[in-house]
Design an enzyme around this catalytic site. Structure first.
Site, PDB file in Angstrom:
ATOM      1  N   HIS A 250      21.813   3.248  -8.611  1.00  0.00           N
ATOM      2  CA  HIS A 250      21.622   4.507  -9.328  1.00  0.00           C
ATOM      3  C   HIS A 250      22.162   4.428 -10.759  1.00  0.00           C
ATOM      4  CE1 HIS A 250      20.565   5.864  -5.332  1.00  0.00           C
ATOM      5  NE2 HIS A 250      19.923   6.850  -5.930  1.00  0.00           N
TER       6      HIS A 250
ATOM      7  N   GLU B 262      11.009  -5.736  -6.884  1.00  0.00           N
ATOM      8  CA  GLU B 262      10.891  -4.366  -7.393  1.00  0.00           C
ATOM      9  C   GLU B 262       9.927  -3.552  -6.548  1.00  0.00           C
ATOM     10  OE1 GLU B 262      11.617  -5.024 -12.158  1.00  0.00           O
ATOM     11  OE2 GLU B 262       9.564  -4.984 -11.420  1.00  0.00           O
TER      12      GLU B 262
ATOM     13  N   CYS C  18       5.349  -0.101 -17.905  1.00  0.00           N
ATOM     14  CA  CYS C  18       6.748  -0.524 -17.788  1.00  0.00           C
ATOM     15  C   CYS C  18       7.528  -0.353 -19.086  1.00  0.00           C
ATOM     16  CB  CYS C  18       6.827  -1.966 -17.307  1.00  0.00           C
ATOM     17  SG  CYS C  18       6.196  -2.172 -15.626  1.00  0.00           S
TER      18      CYS C  18
ATOM     19  N   HIS D 159      12.921   1.656  -9.661  1.00  0.00           N
ATOM     20  CA  HIS D 159      12.483   0.905  -8.483  1.00  0.00           C
ATOM     21  C   HIS D 159      13.545   1.015  -7.397  1.00  0.00           C
ATOM     22  CE1 HIS D 159       9.275  -1.143 -10.693  1.00  0.00           C
ATOM     23  NE2 HIS D 159      10.153  -1.370 -11.661  1.00  0.00           N
TER      24      HIS D 159
END
Length: 122
Positions: A71, A112, A25, A31
């Site tokens: 996005h 997520e 991560c 995600h």
């Protein structure tokens, strides 16, 4: 107490750069997020015709979510204030951003992955 909820979806990237470099991560990744807003009201506080809140009142949240987070890179979209864009921090940030407009907002849940959830409940 009555509670209603509505689910929303968006896709975004983030980097948790406070993690050790070997942690997956710590690298740029993304995600397909799920956000659930829960709104609550006591039975004597229901709005006519007996709603906690009209679900249509959440249309502005969906527009904001699409414009602000979908996005996008969460490290930037959340203001870049040095707060790591974890699911936990995202849930609290959404709550803090929307509580004035949705005073019935009682819980924000962020997922997520299909098996993980972070929940912010003040």
């Amino acid at each position: 107490m009555f509670t209603i909820s509505k689910e929303f979806h968006f896709s975004a990237s983030h980097v948790l750069d406070t993690l050790p470099s070997w942690h997956p991560c710590a690298r740029l990744h993304g995600h397909n997020y799920v956000v659930v807003l829960e709104l609550s009201a006591a039975d004597h506080a229901l709005a006519p015709p007996g709603f906690v809140r009209d679900y249509r009142d959440l249309d502005d949240f969906k527009k904001w979510l699409d414009a602000t987070l979908d996005h996008r890179h969460l490290n930037e979209a959340m203001g870049g204030g040095g707060i790591p864009p974890t699911a936990e921090n995202l849930a609290k940030w959404i709550y803090d951003t929307w509580h004035d407009d949705l005073p019935e907002l009682s819980t924000v849940k962020v997922s997520e992955t299909p098996k993980t959830w972070a929940v912010y409940r003040p």
